[in-house]
Every structure is written in C-alpha cells, then in structure tokens.
Design an enzyme around this catalytic site. Structure first.
Site, PDB file in Angstrom:
ATOM      1  N   LYS A 104       0.462  -1.511   0.356  1.00 15.61           N
ATOM      2  CA  LYS A 104       0.157  -0.020  -0.039  1.00 15.61           C
ATOM      3  C   LYS A 104       0.943   1.198   0.048  1.00 15.61           C
ATOM      4  O   LYS A 104       0.817   2.287  -1.040  1.00 15.61           O
ATOM      5  CB  LYS A 104      -0.898  -0.682   0.886  1.00 15.61           C
ATOM      6  CG  LYS A 104      -1.223   1.260   1.514  1.00 15.61           C
ATOM      7  CD  LYS A 104      -2.526   1.637   0.215  1.00 15.61           C
ATOM      8  CE  LYS A 104      -2.883   2.796   1.229  1.00 15.61           C
ATOM      9  NZ  LYS A 104      -4.110   3.312   0.071  1.00 15.61           N
ATOM     10  N   LYS A 114       2.316  11.009   6.016  1.00  8.86           N
ATOM     11  CA  LYS A 114       2.514  10.218   6.837  1.00  8.86           C
ATOM     12  C   LYS A 114       2.819   8.760   5.554  1.00  8.86           C
ATOM     13  O   LYS A 114       3.765   8.610   5.801  1.00  8.86           O
ATOM     14  CB  LYS A 114       1.064   9.491   6.870  1.00  8.86           C
ATOM     15  CG  LYS A 114       1.001   8.389   8.142  1.00  8.86           C
ATOM     16  CD  LYS A 114      -0.229   8.140   8.104  1.00  8.86           C
ATOM     17  CE  LYS A 114      -1.609   7.857   7.108  1.00  8.86           C
ATOM     18  NZ  LYS A 114      -1.822   6.377   6.486  1.00  8.86           N
TER      19      LYS A 114
HETATM   20  N1  LIG Z   1      -8.858   9.061   2.437  1.00  7.87           N
HETATM   21  C1  LIG Z   1      -8.966   8.960   1.945  1.00  7.87           C
HETATM   22  O1  LIG Z   1      -8.935   8.579   0.898  1.00  7.87           O
HETATM   23  C2  LIG Z   1      -7.881   7.028   2.337  1.00  7.87           C
HETATM   24  C3  LIG Z   1      -7.649   5.848   1.474  1.00  7.87           C
HETATM   25  C4  LIG Z   1      -7.254   5.113   1.333  1.00  7.87           C
HETATM   26  C5  LIG Z   1      -6.517   5.213   2.534  1.00  7.87           C
HETATM   27  N2  LIG Z   1      -6.761   5.000   3.347  1.00  7.87           N
HETATM   28  C6  LIG Z   1      -6.009   5.180   5.002  1.00  7.87           C
HETATM   29  O2  LIG Z   1      -7.187   4.959   5.749  1.00  7.87           O
HETATM   30  C7  LIG Z   1      -6.813   5.716   7.282  1.00  7.87           C
HETATM   31  C8  LIG Z   1      -8.026   6.483   7.592  1.00  7.87           C
HETATM   32  O3  LIG Z   1      -8.944   7.647   6.812  1.00  7.87           O
HETATM   33  P1  LIG Z   1      -8.970   8.775   6.837  1.00  7.87           P
HETATM   34  O4  LIG Z   1      -9.354   9.296   5.996  1.00  7.87           O
HETATM   35  O5  LIG Z   1     -10.860   7.734   7.082  1.00  7.87           O
HETATM   36  O6  LIG Z   1      -9.369   9.237   8.361  1.00  7.87           O
HETATM   37  P2  LIG Z   1     -10.440  10.344   9.206  1.00  7.87           P
HETATM   38  O7  LIG Z   1     -11.298  10.526   8.502  1.00  7.87           O
HETATM   39  O8  LIG Z   1      -9.322  11.727  10.002  1.00  7.87           O
HETATM   40  O9  LIG Z   1     -10.523   9.007  10.135  1.00  7.87           O
HETATM   41  C9  LIG Z   1      -9.270   8.385  11.432  1.00  7.87           C
HETATM   42  C10 LIG Z   1      -9.521   7.846  12.271  1.00  7.87           C
HETATM   43  O10 LIG Z   1      -9.038   7.298  13.331  1.00  7.87           O
HETATM   44  C11 LIG Z   1      -9.329   7.930  14.407  1.00  7.87           C
HETATM   45  N3  LIG Z   1      -8.321   8.514  15.415  1.00  7.87           N
HETATM   46  C12 LIG Z   1      -6.865   8.967  15.182  1.00  7.87           C
HETATM   47  N4  LIG Z   1      -6.788   8.526  16.470  1.00  7.87           N
HETATM   48  C13 LIG Z   1      -7.737   8.751  17.017  1.00  7.87           C
HETATM   49  C14 LIG Z   1      -6.390   7.739  18.327  1.00  7.87           C
HETATM   50  N5  LIG Z   1      -6.301   8.187  18.941  1.00  7.87           N
HETATM   51  N6  LIG Z   1      -7.511   7.296  19.332  1.00  7.87           N
HETATM   52  C15 LIG Z   1      -8.759   6.253  18.369  1.00  7.87           C
HETATM   53  N7  LIG Z   1      -8.510   6.849  17.226  1.00  7.87           N
HETATM   54  C16 LIG Z   1      -8.022   7.412  16.974  1.00  7.87           C
HETATM   55  C17 LIG Z   1     -10.834   8.415  14.243  1.00  7.87           C
HETATM   56  O11 LIG Z   1     -11.391   9.174  15.730  1.00  7.87           O
HETATM   57  P3  LIG Z   1     -12.173  10.710  15.687  1.00  7.87           P
HETATM   58  O12 LIG Z   1     -13.291  10.442  14.790  1.00  7.87           O
HETATM   59  O13 LIG Z   1     -12.210  10.527  17.513  1.00  7.87           O
HETATM   60  O14 LIG Z   1     -11.315  11.405  15.631  1.00  7.87           O
HETATM   61  C18 LIG Z   1     -11.175   8.596  13.457  1.00  7.87           C
HETATM   62  O15 LIG Z   1     -12.651   6.914  13.123  1.00  7.87           O
HETATM   63  C19 LIG Z   1      -5.850   6.067   7.418  1.00  7.87           C
HETATM   64  O16 LIG Z   1      -4.442   4.951   7.717  1.00  7.87           O
HETATM   65  C20 LIG Z   1      -5.904   6.484   5.253  1.00  7.87           C
HETATM   66  O17 LIG Z   1      -4.059   7.232   5.356  1.00  7.87           O
HETATM   67  C21 LIG Z   1      -7.223   6.590   3.420  1.00  7.87           C
END
Ligand SMILES: NC(=O)c1ccc[n+]([C@@H]2O[C@H](COP(=O)([O-])OP(=O)(O)OC[C@H]3O[C@@H](n4cnc5c(N)ncnc54)[C@H](OP(=O)(O)O)[C@@H]3O)[C@@H](O)[C@H]2O)c1
Length: 301
Positions: A171, A239
């Site tokens: 990834k 990141k």
């Molecule tokens: N967005 C994209 O297009 C995409 C595509 C492929 C892969 N990804 C990957 O998917 C993952 C999530 O991305 P996302 O876009 O969904 O991000 P996001 O919307 O910022 O969601 C992050 C999640 O992690 C939780 N979190 C963060 N820090 C935490 C902590 N210290 N303790 C407990 N929970 C915590 C957040 O909780 P809260 O709601 O409380 O903040 C939220 O549920 C990442 O690794 C990213 O690289 C993202």
C-alpha cells in the site's frame, strides 16, 4: 453470518462499515468521537463503548484509523482491541501504517490465540462509494480465505500479497505514486500556464493524453476547483511518503521523486495548506512560480 466489529469510523472506516451494514452483516462499532457514529447507529450499527468491547463481541474485528500511533491507541491497554481478542477470532486492520508495527502487532494477536490480517485499501472516498475499492491483504492464507467473502462486500478486488505486514508495504509502495504523479501533473499544468496556455485548456489536454491515470482523472480537475473537504489531505499524504522513505532507507532503495515530493508537502504545510487535499501541491508550485514585483520572472529565458 459472522458478527463484525469496526473500530475507527472516520471518512473511510465509516463508509466501509456502512457498506458492511448494507450487505446485511451484523456490525458493532466504536469511534473515539462517538458523535461521528450517529448516522451508522441510525443505519443499524450497535455502538460499543470501547475497542475491547467491539472485539470481545465480534468474530471478525476491523479497524481503520489514521496512523501507527492511532493504531496503538485502539489496540493497546485494558480497553484496547487486543484485550478483547481470543481463540477463533480474526482481527483485520485496514489502516495505512508502518509495516514493521503491523507485523509486531500480528505477533501479539497470535499470542492471544487469534489471527491478524493487514488489509489496507487503494482508492478514494469516491471509489469506495462506487464499490470499486481494491483491498490488499497480508497474513496467513487460511485466515485470508475466511474473511475474503466479507472483504468482497467492501470492494471487488481482493489480493493476497503475502505474509503479515506485506499488504501495508504494498500500500505504501502504491501511495507514493499518488503524490509523485500529482506533482508531475502540476508541473505540466503550471509550465503550460506560465507559457501562456489557459489553465483549463492545459488540464483538458493532459487529462485526454496518455499520462491520464485513473487517479489523475479524478484529482487533476482539483487544480481548477479544490473540493471543500479534502479527499486525502497533505498531512495524511505526507504520513505515507514518510513511511515510504523510511522503508526505502531500510531496504536500500533510493526514492528520489518521493523525497522531492515530500519536501513540497512540507512546503504546503508551511503555507497553511495542511488540511487541503494533496492536490494543493499545484498551489505550492503556483506560489513558487508567481512573478514578484521588481523581478523579471514574468519573462521566459
Ligand atoms: N481518505 C482516503 O482517501 C484514504 C484512502 C485509502 C486509505 N486511507 C487510509 O485510511 C486510514 C483512515 O483514513 P481516513 O481518511 O478515514 O481518516 P479520518 O477520517 O481522519 O479517520 C481517522 C479515524 O481514526 C481515529 N483516530 C485517530 N487517532 C485516534 C486515536 N489516537 N485514538 C482513537 N482513534 C483515533 C479517528 O477518530 P475520531 O473520529 O475520534 O478523530 C477516526 O475514526 C488512514 O490510514 C489513511 O491513510 C485513506
């Protein structure tokens, strides 16, 4: 059907949990900020009060959180996922995190008699909602086959790439190209524009040329109009670039275009663009190449 658990209901996790609910699975979930889970509760998800409670009540527990430190926050300690795992259970982490940290976590999961898979996804919010997400999976083959039908409810392409940690490695290797391609595209648009070609025309020509990858087809137009909410912001993109550079150093693979792109992501953050989609790389180039009063940078040569 197996009972599923989902920890981390952010932009991606929330939408994946919704797809699992829509496919008819029983899902219980946890999010640090509980308010963000309300629409999923309305769609039939049971809200649990800790990651441990989710894992204790599920056959297969998923997590999808920001980064490696968030992964530790939801897996470790008395309320963490690990504390809720036991024999016969499977834990699937879909976050993009350090491959070494993922492998170490898989070992701790095994010590509890359960199995772990890393299953990061390639695609965006749009790809996910269209049901076209690709899932890469790392871990023991038998566990992969057990959860494959569930993963197919998330996206149509599920590829077993190797042992624990190999899918996140794949990834990260994939993601570096997102930013590198976006920067190369931005350079093309900006060069054309400074040479006198209308920005819209340049984008149109490039997106109808051989360089138009699927990612550029949806993100390229962001240089004309940025989305209000980032699809993947500069901080998150950096990141993944830092994970790639760390792996490159460890595996002795030079990653020159990744390193250069990473520097411009640092510039984006310095310019206050951290929370914008990483298509803000174009804006960084614009600011670096805009003529300043009293200089001759408006002229070619
Ligand atoms: N967005 C994209 O297009 C995409 C595509 C492929 C892969 N990804 C990957 O998917 C993952 C999530 O991305 P996302 O876009 O969904 O991000 P996001 O919307 O910022 O969601 C992050 C999640 O992690 C939780 N979190 C963060 N820090 C935490 C902590 N210290 N303790 C407990 N929970 C915590 C957040 O909780 P809260 O709601 O409380 O903040 C939220 O549920 C990442 O690794 C990213 O690289 C993202």
């Amino acid at each position: 059907m197996a009972t599923l658990g989902f920890v981390g209901l952010g932009v991606m996790g929330g939408r994946i949990a919704k797809r699992l609910l829509d496919a008819g699975h029983r899902v219980s979930g946890y999010n640090r900020t509980a308010a963000k889970a309300q629409s999923l509760v309305a769609a039939g998800m049971r809200l649990a009060d800790s990651p441990r409670a989710v894992a204790a009540g599920a056959d297969v527990t998923f997590s999808m959180v920001t980064d490696t430190s968030a992964l530790h926050a939801v897996t470790d300690g008395p309320d963490g996922i690990l504390a809720g795992l036991g024999p016969g259970k499977t834990y699937v982490d879909m976050s993009t995190v350090s491959p070494a940290a993922s492998r170490a976590l898989a070992e701790r999961v095994r010590e509890r008699g359960a199995e772990m898979l890393d299953a990061p996804v390639s695609g965006s919010v749009a790809t996910l909602e269209e049901g076209r997400l690709s899932v890469m999976v790392g871990g023991p083959a038998a566990a992969v086959e057990r959860v494959r039908p569930i993963l197919l409810d998330i996206g149509p392409v599920v590829t077993h790439v190797g042992g624990n940690g190999q899918a996140v490695l794949m990834k990260v290797a994939t993601n570096l190209s997102l930013a590198v391609q976006m920067l190369a595209f931005s350079e093309s648009v900006r060069l054309a524009e400074r040479g006198g070609i209308d920005r819209k025309t340049a984008v149109h020509v490039l997106l109808n040329s051989v360089i138009a990858s699927p990612m550029l087809k949806y993100r390229g137009p962001f240089v004309l109009q940025m989305p209000e909410d980032a699809w993947f912001d500069c901080t998150m993109m950096q990141k993944d670039m830092l994970l790639a550079l760390e792996m490159g150093r460890a595996l002795r693979v030079p990653l020159p275009t990744t390193a250069a792109t990473n520097e411009l992501l640092t510039a984006a953050r310095a310019m206050g663009l951290a929370e914008q989609d990483f298509a803000a790389l174009f804006e960084v180039l614009v600011r670096l190449s805009s003529p300043h009063p009293g200089t001759e940078s408006g002229r070619a040569g």
